[in-house]
Structures are given as C-alpha cells and as structure tokens.
Design a protein around this motif. Structure first.
Motif, PDB file in Angstrom:
ATOM      1  N   LEU A 283      52.041  45.397  40.131  1.00 31.58           N
ATOM      2  CA  LEU A 283      50.630  45.658  39.925  1.00 31.58           C
ATOM      3  C   LEU A 283      49.980  44.443  39.273  1.00 31.58           C
ATOM      4  N   LEU A 284      48.894  43.987  39.834  1.00 35.51           N
ATOM      5  CA  LEU A 284      48.096  42.893  39.273  1.00 35.51           C
ATOM      6  C   LEU A 284      48.790  41.538  39.288  1.00 35.51           C
ATOM      7  N   ALA A 285      50.024  41.499  38.819  1.00 39.59           N
ATOM      8  CA  ALA A 285      50.707  40.202  38.741  1.00 39.59           C
ATOM      9  C   ALA A 285      52.202  40.434  38.607  1.00 39.59           C
ATOM     10  N   ASP A 286      52.971  39.383  38.887  1.00 47.31           N
ATOM     11  CA  ASP A 286      54.405  39.458  38.620  1.00 47.31           C
ATOM     12  C   ASP A 286      54.604  39.524  37.113  1.00 47.31           C
ATOM     13  N   ALA A 287      55.824  39.884  36.723  1.00 47.86           N
ATOM     14  CA  ALA A 287      56.123  39.923  35.289  1.00 47.86           C
ATOM     15  C   ALA A 287      55.837  38.554  34.681  1.00 47.86           C
ATOM     16  N   PRO A 288      55.377  38.511  33.441  1.00 47.39           N
ATOM     17  CA  PRO A 288      55.060  37.231  32.803  1.00 47.39           C
ATOM     18  C   PRO A 288      56.304  36.348  32.686  1.00 47.39           C
ATOM     19  N   ASP A 289      56.083  35.026  32.621  1.00 54.64           N
ATOM     20  CA  ASP A 289      57.242  34.137  32.644  1.00 54.64           C
ATOM     21  C   ASP A 289      57.947  34.023  31.293  1.00 54.64           C
ATOM     22  N   ASN A 290      57.428  34.715  30.278  1.00 54.95           N
ATOM     23  CA  ASN A 290      58.134  34.659  28.990  1.00 54.95           C
ATOM     24  C   ASN A 290      59.049  35.872  28.759  1.00 54.95           C
ATOM     25  N   VAL A 291      59.244  36.692  29.818  1.00 54.54           N
ATOM     26  CA  VAL A 291      60.202  37.808  29.700  1.00 54.54           C
ATOM     27  C   VAL A 291      61.531  37.356  30.310  1.00 54.54           C
ATOM     28  N   VAL A 292      62.574  37.322  29.478  1.00 57.49           N
ATOM     29  CA  VAL A 292      63.874  36.831  29.947  1.00 57.49           C
ATOM     30  C   VAL A 292      64.849  38.008  30.048  1.00 57.49           C
ATOM     31  N   PHE A 293      65.386  38.217  31.255  1.00 60.32           N
ATOM     32  CA  PHE A 293      66.335  39.315  31.454  1.00 60.32           C
ATOM     33  C   PHE A 293      67.765  38.818  31.273  1.00 60.32           C
ATOM     34  N   PHE A 294      68.485  39.442  30.359  1.00 58.42           N
ATOM     35  CA  PHE A 294      69.914  39.142  30.193  1.00 58.42           C
ATOM     36  C   PHE A 294      70.716  40.237  30.901  1.00 58.42           C
ATOM     37  N   PRO A 295      71.983  39.930  31.245  1.00 56.49           N
ATOM     38  CA  PRO A 295      72.789  40.948  31.931  1.00 56.49           C
ATOM     39  C   PRO A 295      73.003  42.185  31.045  1.00 56.49           C
ATOM     40  N   THR A 296      73.265  43.303  31.679  1.00 56.38           N
ATOM     41  CA  THR A 296      73.587  44.525  30.938  1.00 56.38           C
ATOM     42  C   THR A 296      74.757  44.256  29.988  1.00 56.38           C
ATOM     43  N   PRO A 297      74.599  44.541  28.693  1.00 58.39           N
ATOM     44  CA  PRO A 297      75.724  44.298  27.778  1.00 58.39           C
ATOM     45  C   PRO A 297      76.848  45.308  28.039  1.00 58.39           C
TER      46      PRO A 297
ATOM     47  N   ALA B 239      52.955  35.204  15.049  1.00 51.02           N
ATOM     48  CA  ALA B 239      51.746  34.421  15.353  1.00 51.02           C
ATOM     49  C   ALA B 239      51.772  33.042  14.698  1.00 51.02           C
ATOM     50  N   ALA B 240      52.362  32.971  13.522  1.00 50.45           N
ATOM     51  CA  ALA B 240      52.356  31.692  12.788  1.00 50.45           C
ATOM     52  C   ALA B 240      53.316  30.675  13.401  1.00 50.45           C
ATOM     53  N   THR B 241      54.180  31.125  14.287  1.00 44.91           N
ATOM     54  CA  THR B 241      55.137  30.192  14.920  1.00 44.91           C
ATOM     55  C   THR B 241      54.948  30.229  16.436  1.00 44.91           C
ATOM     56  N   PRO B 242      53.981  29.445  16.924  1.00 42.35           N
ATOM     57  CA  PRO B 242      53.612  29.516  18.344  1.00 42.35           C
ATOM     58  C   PRO B 242      54.766  29.181  19.290  1.00 42.35           C
ATOM     59  N   GLY B 243      55.831  28.586  18.765  1.00 49.58           N
ATOM     60  CA  GLY B 243      56.997  28.295  19.605  1.00 49.58           C
ATOM     61  C   GLY B 243      57.745  29.550  20.025  1.00 49.58           C
ATOM     62  N   ARG B 244      57.502  30.637  19.327  1.00 46.12           N
ATOM     63  CA  ARG B 244      58.202  31.897  19.638  1.00 46.12           C
ATOM     64  C   ARG B 244      57.413  32.701  20.657  1.00 46.12           C
ATOM     65  N   ARG B 245      57.619  32.440  21.908  1.00 43.69           N
ATOM     66  CA  ARG B 245      56.836  33.153  22.924  1.00 43.69           C
ATOM     67  C   ARG B 245      57.685  34.067  23.800  1.00 43.69           C
ATOM     68  N   LYS B 246      59.005  33.913  23.730  1.00 44.26           N
ATOM     69  CA  LYS B 246      59.832  34.636  24.701  1.00 44.26           C
ATOM     70  C   LYS B 246      60.255  36.004  24.181  1.00 44.26           C
ATOM     71  N   LEU B 247      60.452  36.879  25.152  1.00 43.63           N
ATOM     72  CA  LEU B 247      60.974  38.209  24.844  1.00 43.63           C
ATOM     73  C   LEU B 247      62.265  38.404  25.631  1.00 43.63           C
TER      74      LEU B 247
ATOM     75  N   ASP C 156      68.895  29.494  21.422  1.00 43.78           N
ATOM     76  CA  ASP C 156      67.457  29.374  21.698  1.00 43.78           C
ATOM     77  C   ASP C 156      66.606  30.350  20.887  1.00 43.78           C
ATOM     78  N   GLY C 157      67.230  30.991  19.905  1.00 44.67           N
ATOM     79  CA  GLY C 157      66.543  32.065  19.175  1.00 44.67           C
ATOM     80  C   GLY C 157      65.168  31.675  18.655  1.00 44.67           C
ATOM     81  N   ASP C 158      64.978  30.408  18.305  1.00 45.62           N
ATOM     82  CA  ASP C 158      63.693  29.999  17.728  1.00 45.62           C
ATOM     83  C   ASP C 158      62.546  30.129  18.722  1.00 45.62           C
ATOM     84  N   SER C 159      62.878  30.276  20.001  1.00 39.71           N
ATOM     85  CA  SER C 159      61.783  30.414  20.973  1.00 39.71           C
ATOM     86  C   SER C 159      61.531  31.880  21.349  1.00 39.71           C
ATOM     87  N   TYR C 160      62.218  32.821  20.693  1.00 35.67           N
ATOM     88  CA  TYR C 160      62.036  34.247  20.996  1.00 35.67           C
ATOM     89  C   TYR C 160      61.284  34.942  19.858  1.00 35.67           C
ATOM     90  N   PHE C 161      60.336  35.821  20.213  1.00 33.05           N
ATOM     91  CA  PHE C 161      59.704  36.626  19.163  1.00 33.05           C
ATOM     92  C   PHE C 161      60.366  37.995  19.050  1.00 33.05           C
TER      93      PHE C 161
END
Ligand SMILES: Cc1ncc(COP(=O)(O)O)c(C=O)c1O
Length: 505
Positions: A215-229, A182-190, A251-256
C-alpha cells in the motif's frame, strides 16, 4: 488417553461451578423488570433467521469480515453454544483459540461482567478524553506498573493506556523508541525478524514479514529483516541467529530499535529461543538500542505471566500489549515502557476511541482474576458471590488454573500425536500458546493440511486456527477437563478428515 484424577466431572457438574450472571438472584430481580420490554436482553432483535442473515453477507459486509458457518447463542468458559447454519443443527463448540486469542478468561467471565455491570449502572463516566482524569485510570496504571516493576529490575516504567488495538501499540512503541533516539540522528534503522507479524496498520505491517499487500509504498529502507532466531540440531543458537547478534553488536549504533515477537504464531507457532532473547538484551543494552517485545499473543496469562519478562527472565525496554487485556470485554491496547522511552511526540499516543472506561473496568477485573484480589478487597466481596468464584479471586487464576490448563493441553497434544503419528509433528509454543504442525505423506510441514484442519474443525465441534503449517491452539485459562475431552474427540474427527484428504491426493 487424557489422564483422569478420579472420576471425571460431568460437563453439567463443571458448568454448575461456573455460572452465568443471570443465574444470580440479585441479577434476576433486575432482569425481571426488563421482561417483555424492548430492553429485554434475550428478545429477538430481527425478523430474519441465521440462514437468511448469512445469505445477505455479500450485501452487508466486506469479504472476510462476515460470519460464515456457525450462529452463536451463548457460551461459558471454553464452551460456545451454537447452531451450524447450513444444516440447522445444534453445536456445542469447544473454543480452543480464545476467540482468536482475546478471551483469556473464556466466554462470559462472570467477574468481569459483574464489575462492568456495577460500573454501568453507576453515574461514573463511561468515556474520558485524555485531559480528564479518573481514579480508575490511576488504579489500572499502578496495578500494571507494579507487575512490570517486579519483573524488570530496578528501572522505572511508565504506561500508555490510550491505544485501541495491537497494531496501534506496536506503532506507538516504535514512535517512543524513535523519539528517544532523536538526539542521535545516526540511529535510523529498525531491526525485525523473518516469521514475524506485528499488525495490519501501515507501520506495523512494514515491520512484519507477513505483508500480503503493498500500500502506498514499499517498506521503508531503514527496516532490516534478520532471519528467524532458531536453535540448531545441537540445541545451540543457529549460525544465522548468532550472526544476527554479531551484526547488531557491530552496527548497533545505527539502530534505534529491535522489535521481536517472543512466540511467532504466524510462523507455525515458533518460539524464539530464550538464549537469543537474553543475548539480544545484552547487545541492546550495550548499544543503547530500544528492545521492543510485541506481546500481543503471549501477555496477560497465556504463558503464565502478565508479561514475557516474567516468563523468559528477559526484560524489554517496551512491551506492546493488547488482546487478552480485557479478555474481549472492550478494545484496549497499551505500552509499558522504561521511563527513558516514555516521551511521545504529539499527536501520537492518545487514540480517540481509547477512552472507554468499560475497557479499563475490564482490565481491572482481568487483573483481579489473574492475580487474585488484595486481602483488604477480598474482605469486601459480596456474601452472595458463589463460593467457587470467591475462592478463585483469593488465589488468582495464574497460580491455580494456569498449571492445570497447561497440563490438560499437554495431554491433549500428546494424545493427538499418539493417534496421528504420521500427521502431527511435535508440539510447539509455550504454555497456552501452542501449535501442532501438520505433516504431508513425506513428513514435510504442510500449510495446505493445516488450512484443511482449520476449515473442517468447526463442523466437528472445535475451533482452532491455521498458523502457516501448524494448527494454532490457544485455549482460555479456565479450560476444563471435560471440555478438553470433548475437544480431543472433535480434533480426532478433524484430523481423521485431514488424513483422508492427505492420503487421497
Ligand atoms: C503478534 C501480533 N502483533 C500485533 C497484532 C495486531 O493486533 P491487532 O489486530 O489488534 O491490531 C497481532 C494480531 O494478531 C499479533 O498477533
């Protein structure tokens, strides 16, 4: 062939070592008082037979939630005593999926039931709201944390015992990670991964690749899908896996948070390479991103440990755990989090139906079974307890039964490959979470054939599930050699049917 170490024990001999609670004299004395009364547990409850009951499915249940093929009377370990409803024939079914991944101790574990029975007949509270405490809550918390502390290094962990199912635990883990950022609002992505499944609630589904409906809405735009490792053909991390790590490093600083399922069962039982987890851990540590393991499928015994940190040597910041916790004796899910992720915004974190004390009794008993009892407690075991169970409670099943069960499954999978070389691909998964990919006539993985296997298996006397192009096998820890031999027969008939279907089309 399944290797025999000396003469194979007969089914009935193996069963004699296991037992139903109502075979114990002390329990029989109690049950005899219920005989003939409306409290008699085996009295018929309904005037309808199985066939009539199933005929009312459409009237009573939502689709997909109604029983379909078999009617179960009882069961012990991996064996379920049932009837095929359509033909009214008795069926001894080997459950190789732990009733869809919940019952690590199989059906009707005598120790869990005994502990629950003892609690039930006492005056202890059956339910407690989150404001009210009880010794059991603290005992279970300490026992779980002790295990995670051992595996996670010097850091301190806290636990939340107030969730009901896996989807809740995933959501709570994400809430905890979000709050910590919460203290670092730049970290919004998952960050999450293709091939994943994290549950059916809205949040859990949004972070899963498997999203059958919208349901209700598409997935939020802060969810980032990476390829299967994955690993490449040379056994190194694939280019896409390496690139995911590079992106997170950059880009780690933008991920929570990053959420990962160590064994993606819906992705044909794909095991995420441990080398990837190890490097992901390093990136997350460097970038202060919360690493969440969704351990619904592997925790509490299925890969030989309570948590994947022990199995893989990689410790997450938060583990979300459910399924095997109570071995099917009550609904419960938990998160175990490093203290830095222990703060959770109200009203999250205490689901109404999570206060069932019998579920906590079950976790406590499952821990006894998996790890063994402490010496002081062992000395107080009732003298009338069958010696086999007392011995298991001394050693703990993870030390004694797990290696045996994994060896049985390995032999089973190898033998099935030998019998069906063109149909069955190399075994996948870890420990007791395994998959066999079904191959079409051109050697390509086939979801259609995996679905066919899952459809016919019950009629041949074995329960397995479809996991995309694979058949999922996730047997309980107490699987016996005789049960494995019966399962081999049943799977041989199942795969012979699938082969006929494949070659006919
Ligand atoms: C990996 C994983 N995560 C989460 C869940 C969701 O658990 P539940 O069905 O208890 O909500 C599942 C369920 O199968 C699962 O396999």
């Amino acid at each position: 062939m399944l290797r025999e170490d000396g003469p194979a024990p007969s089914r009935s001999a193996e069963r004699a070592e296991r037992f139903h609670l109502d075979e114990l004299t002390h329990v029989q004395a109690f049950l005899s008082e219920l005989d003939g009364t409306c409290l008699d547990p085996v009295r018929p409850r309904s005037a309808f037979g199985p066939r009539e009951q199933l005929a009312s499915n459409a009237e009573l249940f939502t689709t997909g939630s109604a029983p379909r093929d078999v009617w179960v009377h009882s069961g012990l370990g991996a064996t379920v005593d049932a009837t095929v409803v359509a033909t009214d024939t008795p069926l001894e079914l080997i459950d190789l999926c732990s009733m869809t991944a919940n019952t690590i101790l199989g059906i009707n574990d005598p120790w869990v039931r005994l502990k629950q029975a003892s609690y039930l007949v006492s005056s202890r509270p059956h339910y407690l709201t989150a404001r009210m405490g009880n010794d059991l809550t603290y005992r279970v918390a300490r026992r779980i944390l002790d295990c995670f502390r051992d595996d996670g290094g010097p850091d301190d962990y806290v636990v939340n015992l107030r969730q009901c199912n896996g989807s809740d635990a995933v959501e709570l883990a994400l809430h905890a990670a979000w709050k910590a950022a919460a203290a670092t609002p730049g970290r919004r992505k998952l960050a999450t991964f293709r091939g994943s499944y994290h549950g059916e609630s809205l949040t859990a589904n949004w972070v899963s690749e498997h999203q059958p409906g919208r349901l209700l809405a598409d997935a939020p735009d802060n969810v980032v899908f990476f390829p299967t490792p994955e690993l490449d053909d040379a056994g190194e991390l694939s280019a896409s896996a390496a690139s995911a790590l590079e992106t997170l490093e950059r880009d780690g600083d933008s991920y929570f948070a990053v959420i990962v399922e160590p064994i993606q069962w819906r992705n044909s039982v794909h095991t995420v390479p441990v080398e990837f987890l190890r490097r992901l851990r390093e990136v997350c540590t460097r970038k202060s991103v919360c690493l969440v393991f969704d351990e619904m499928q592997n925790a509490f015994g299925y890969t030989g440990s309570l948590g994947y940190a022990r199995t893989s040597g990689v410790s997450p910041d938060i583990s979300a755990i459910s399924k095997a916790l109570t071995s099917g004796h009550g609904s419960l899910a938990i998160i175990v989090a490093r203290r830095g992720y222990g703060e959770i915004e109200t009203p999250f974190g205490a689901k109404s139906n999570s206060g069932n004390m019998l579920a906590l009794v079950a976790v406590d008993a499952v821990l006894d079974r998996l790890l063994g009892l402490e010496e002081a407690e062992r000395k107080t075991l009732p003298a009338w307890l069958p010696s086999g169970l007392a011995a298991e409670l001394r050693d703990g099943l993870l030390a004694s039964a797990y290696p045996r069960a994994v060896a049985l499954v390995d032999e089973l999978l190898d033998e099935l490959r030998r019998r069906f070389p063109t149909l069955v691909g190399p075994p996948r998964g870890v420990g007791l979470v395994r998959g066999l990919v079904m191959l079409d006539a051109d050697g390509r993985p086939s979801a259609r054939l995996a679905a066919a296997a899952a459809k016919v298996c019950l009629t041949h006397g074995v329960y397995v599930r479809q996991a995309d192009t694979a058949v999922l096998l996730k047997p309980c820890l107490v699987l016996s050699r005789a049960e494995t031999a019966t399962a081999l027969d049943a799977l041989t008939k199942t795969f012979a049917d699938v082969l006929r279907l494949r070659d006919a089309s």
